[in-house]
Design a protein around this motif. Structure first.
Motif, mmCIF file in Angstrom:
data_model
loop_
_atom_site.group_PDB
_atom_site.id
_atom_site.type_symbol
_atom_site.label_atom_id
_atom_site.label_comp_id
_atom_site.label_asym_id
_atom_site.label_seq_id
_atom_site.Cartn_x
_atom_site.Cartn_y
_atom_site.Cartn_z
ATOM 1 N N TYR A 256 0.652 -0.919 -0.290
ATOM 2 C CA TYR A 256 -0.150 -0.225 -0.438
ATOM 3 C C TYR A 256 1.225 0.821 0.066
ATOM 4 O O TYR A 256 0.482 2.269 -0.659
ATOM 5 C CB TYR A 256 -0.640 0.268 1.282
ATOM 6 C CG TYR A 256 -1.499 1.525 1.230
ATOM 7 C CD1 TYR A 256 -2.988 1.387 0.595
ATOM 8 C CD2 TYR A 256 -1.557 1.990 2.202
ATOM 9 C CE1 TYR A 256 -4.405 2.300 0.757
ATOM 10 C CE2 TYR A 256 -2.603 3.241 2.044
ATOM 11 C CZ TYR A 256 -3.047 3.305 1.867
ATOM 12 O OH TYR A 256 -4.439 4.007 1.613
ATOM 13 N N HIS A 259 2.614 1.053 -3.217
ATOM 14 C CA HIS A 259 2.015 1.492 -4.635
ATOM 15 C C HIS A 259 1.327 3.000 -5.121
ATOM 16 O O HIS A 259 1.356 3.798 -5.382
ATOM 17 C CB HIS A 259 0.679 0.892 -4.637
ATOM 18 C CG HIS A 259 0.803 -0.583 -4.923
ATOM 19 N ND1 HIS A 259 0.500 -1.362 -5.067
ATOM 20 C CD2 HIS A 259 1.912 -1.361 -5.092
ATOM 21 C CE1 HIS A 259 0.716 -2.400 -5.224
ATOM 22 N NE2 HIS A 259 2.249 -2.427 -5.029
ATOM 23 N N ASP A 260 1.130 3.422 -3.677
ATOM 24 C CA ASP A 260 0.535 5.476 -3.666
ATOM 25 C C ASP A 260 1.748 5.771 -3.830
ATOM 26 O O ASP A 260 1.597 6.884 -3.646
ATOM 27 C CB ASP A 260 0.010 5.456 -1.773
ATOM 28 C CG ASP A 260 -1.553 5.343 -2.183
ATOM 29 O OD1 ASP A 260 -1.862 5.068 -3.423
ATOM 30 O OD2 ASP A 260 -1.928 5.834 -1.623
ATOM 31 N N SER A 261 2.849 5.402 -4.226
ATOM 32 C CA SER A 261 4.534 6.749 -4.020
ATOM 33 C C SER A 261 5.119 6.162 -4.924
ATOM 34 O O SER A 261 6.144 7.026 -5.647
ATOM 35 C CB SER A 261 5.297 5.887 -2.262
ATOM 36 O OG SER A 261 4.798 5.735 -1.437
ATOM 37 N N ASP A 296 -8.326 -1.699 1.426
ATOM 38 C CA ASP A 296 -7.016 -0.271 0.187
ATOM 39 C C ASP A 296 -8.337 0.908 0.438
ATOM 40 O O ASP A 296 -9.182 1.323 0.949
ATOM 41 C CB ASP A 296 -8.115 -0.753 -1.424
ATOM 42 C CG ASP A 296 -7.060 -0.623 -2.260
ATOM 43 O OD1 ASP A 296 -6.039 0.917 -2.029
ATOM 44 O OD2 ASP A 296 -7.151 -0.053 -3.426
ATOM 45 N N ARG A 297 -7.601 2.225 0.145
ATOM 46 C CA ARG A 297 -8.380 3.858 0.010
ATOM 47 C C ARG A 297 -9.048 3.695 -0.773
ATOM 48 O O ARG A 297 -9.883 3.110 -1.838
ATOM 49 C CB ARG A 297 -7.681 4.677 0.305
ATOM 50 C CG ARG A 297 -6.969 4.617 -0.822
ATOM 51 C CD ARG A 297 -5.782 6.119 -1.429
ATOM 52 N NE ARG A 297 -5.422 6.147 -2.256
ATOM 53 C CZ ARG A 297 -5.072 6.729 -3.366
ATOM 54 N NH1 ARG A 297 -6.938 7.615 -3.710
ATOM 55 N NH2 ARG A 297 -4.376 7.342 -4.091
ATOM 56 N N ARG A 299 -10.620 5.098 -4.848
ATOM 57 C CA ARG A 299 -10.160 5.235 -5.422
ATOM 58 C C ARG A 299 -10.637 5.699 -6.895
ATOM 59 O O ARG A 299 -11.975 6.149 -6.414
ATOM 60 C CB ARG A 299 -9.080 4.047 -6.413
ATOM 61 C CG ARG A 299 -8.432 3.168 -5.574
ATOM 62 C CD ARG A 299 -7.000 3.073 -5.172
ATOM 63 N NE ARG A 299 -5.997 2.226 -4.383
ATOM 64 C CZ ARG A 299 -4.815 3.179 -4.167
ATOM 65 N NH1 ARG A 299 -4.674 4.417 -4.697
ATOM 66 N NH2 ARG A 299 -4.530 2.142 -3.304
ATOM 67 N N THR B 181 -5.839 7.575 4.894
ATOM 68 C CA THR B 181 -5.216 6.118 3.841
ATOM 69 C C THR B 181 -4.184 7.191 3.024
ATOM 70 O O THR B 181 -4.368 6.527 2.817
ATOM 71 C CB THR B 181 -6.937 7.286 2.667
ATOM 72 O OG1 THR B 181 -6.543 8.136 2.848
ATOM 73 C CG2 THR B 181 -7.761 6.291 3.298
ATOM 74 N N THR B 183 -0.569 8.101 2.449
ATOM 75 C CA THR B 183 0.482 7.517 2.559
ATOM 76 C C THR B 183 1.959 9.290 2.135
ATOM 77 O O THR B 183 1.365 9.828 1.943
ATOM 78 C CB THR B 183 1.246 6.913 1.229
ATOM 79 O OG1 THR B 183 0.134 7.129 0.425
ATOM 80 C CG2 THR B 183 0.413 5.157 1.417
ATOM 81 N N ARG B 186 2.251 11.427 -0.594
ATOM 82 C CA ARG B 186 0.671 12.180 -1.185
ATOM 83 C C ARG B 186 0.585 12.968 0.472
ATOM 84 O O ARG B 186 0.332 14.236 -0.172
ATOM 85 C CB ARG B 186 -0.132 11.046 -0.805
ATOM 86 C CG ARG B 186 -0.648 10.349 -1.628
ATOM 87 C CD ARG B 186 -2.187 9.224 -1.141
ATOM 88 N NE ARG B 186 -2.873 10.002 -2.012
ATOM 89 C CZ ARG B 186 -4.120 10.064 -2.149
ATOM 90 N NH1 ARG B 186 -4.384 8.995 -1.078
ATOM 91 N NH2 ARG B 186 -6.007 10.537 -2.105
#
Lengths: 314, 314
Positions: A256, A259-261, A296-297, A299, B181, B183, B186
């Protein structure tokens, strides 16, 4: 924020996680391996060749190893704690081994009934045997930051252990925060000292999340440029009978984060959450992973709206 | 790793934590405030002046406020969600207010039954009233990253909310990751966009740890230079009846992170752990804080030993 474009995630739940649990049947272990592979993991520490008396949950190491041919595109490995364990692993067909050496004598005695120097001395014969079989020998340096018996481990001592291990043939080194105490600044400081001395040796990080610092430590390591990261599905691990014990950083939380980075892990978050749910069923208690609990958050397209002062609803 | 030498920690457990719990008696709340002050905290959000029907746990806001004179060296504040709440807070003698505005309409409707624009419009009268009383008015921007109803919140939208709030008199702004949520990448990206536009306005961060990213987000903010950090004792918060909900980053984990990184918080870790134990007793369930469960790390002189290869034990 300077970050790598990808990491090499090693799943250690089947070993570091399950070793602390009541033994799980072979079929259930294989189901978990299947789920981990399905989620995209391609480096998995499958088991440990250690004393079946000391670690009953790993008594079926050879049986697990015999089934790994089912997933030929995975880099399988096993942990060993002695020359005998290494021989057993190679005999079972596992040629990528992690040999653990505690940097602190106190933990070394508790773990393998030998001091650090004696355990370290076995790197040479183990690496030689592994290399003779065409394999790969990593040394995991346990209690690299703190030891539950000896207190803080000095960085000098860790650097000396690493240097001797490399001198004796270790192909890679992984620093383990065995009791989950290291904060990011300490993580980076030690990685830096090891990397300075050994710029070309593959260097990995193995964090436990005992004090909630695991993901922050991983992030700090990624910023520093260390991309070989251990994680455990569901944050599996720790002894349920030892208050305060806890598992590794959770694989799904690590994914998580990445991927979000914009960092590729090769894994699918939904698949990892599925595998974590399975792990939770296997051990029969709630696992300590926020991403497992919360999912997951949200999307989808950003809610930019038509302009804040004009947005309305009756 | 570039880090600040100190942070300004704001304890929000008595408000953001307890608001989600069954009401705790006034005497117990005061006992908790006493423990928080004893641990060194000097900025504490004591309560919320909101609808007693909607949030029964905060119905005693005025009674709490009436006792705050006991600790004159603490910067006390209260959360409000409307002009009426602000009037009640000022009447009760609290002059440092946090007024919450959700950047996403969905959450705004669910939280205060108004859209973002309407809630935002009240910044002007609230700030004016607070300033007339010689007070300080911060705007907390909720759902600054994601909304459980509307999905991701665009950074543009958040920047517009912040700009309008400042234009209407907000003295400070705090970005809240309401559903936990965000990261670190973000977090920094949004802080950067807000800071670019408003370099001189005090900017704070309010993270929830729902997906295990809280401490990493705090670390990223500290590296970026944002040092006004909210945290909640014991990681208090979240609704025990909503699977996956979770509280703020734990105050004691934030302090653990900071102290081991050479960052002063003004707090004593032992005192924070005591206060977290008390919070746990008050809510009657285990709180989600690793430092609370596992305690401080081993301290004391490093075990450098007399040289690895010479260390031995019979």
């Amino acid at each position: 924020m300077s970050l790598p474009s990808q990491i090499s995630l090693r799943e250690v739940g089947p070993r570091d996680g399950l070793q602390n649990e009541r033994p799980v049947p072979l079929a259930a272990k294989l189901e978990l391996l299947e789920a981990l592979v399905a989620a995209g993991l391609r480096r998995i520490e499958a088991t440990a060749f250690v004393s079946p008396r000391a670690v009953p949950a790993m008594a079926d190491a050879a049986e697990v190893a015999a089934e790994l041919h089912r997933w030929p595109d995975v880099r399988w490995s096993a942990l060993v704690a002695s020359r005998n364990g290494a021989r057993r692993a190679l005999a079972a067909g596992v040629t990528e081994l992690e040999y653990v050496v505690s940097a602190a004598d106190g933990h070394s005695w508790a773990n393998v009934r030998r001091d650090t120097a004696t355990a370290l001395g076995d790197v040479a014969p183990i690496a030689a045997t592994v290399h003779a079989a065409g394999g790969f020998c990593e040394v995991i340096v346990a209690t690299a930051w703190d030891c539950p018996f000896d207190g803080p481990t000095s960085a000098d001592r860790v650097v000396r252990v690493v240097s001797e291990a490399i001198g004796m043939g270790a192909d890679a080194v992984c620093l383990a925060d065995t009791i989950g105490t290291a904060t990011p600044a300490r993580v980076v400081s030690l990685l830096e000292q090891v990397r300075d001395r050994h710029p070309d040796v593959p260097l990995g990080l193995h964090m436990h999340n005992t004090r909630g610092m695991g993901i922050a430590g991983v992030l700090a390591a990624l910023q520093f440029g260390v991309v070989d990261i251990d994680a455990s599905i569901g944050g599996l691990g720790g002894c349920p009978f030892a208050p305060g014990a806890s598992g590794n950083v959770a694989t799904e939380e690590t994914a998580y984060l990445c991927h979000d980075s914009g960092i590729e892990t090769g894994t699918d978050l939904g698949g990892l959450i599925e595998a974590a749910r399975l792990a939770q069923r296997l051990v029969g208690r709630p696992l300590d992973s926020g991403v497992l609990r919360a999912g997951d958050r949200p999307r989808g397209p950003s809610n930019s709206g038509p302009g804040v002062t004009k947005v309305g609803r009756p």
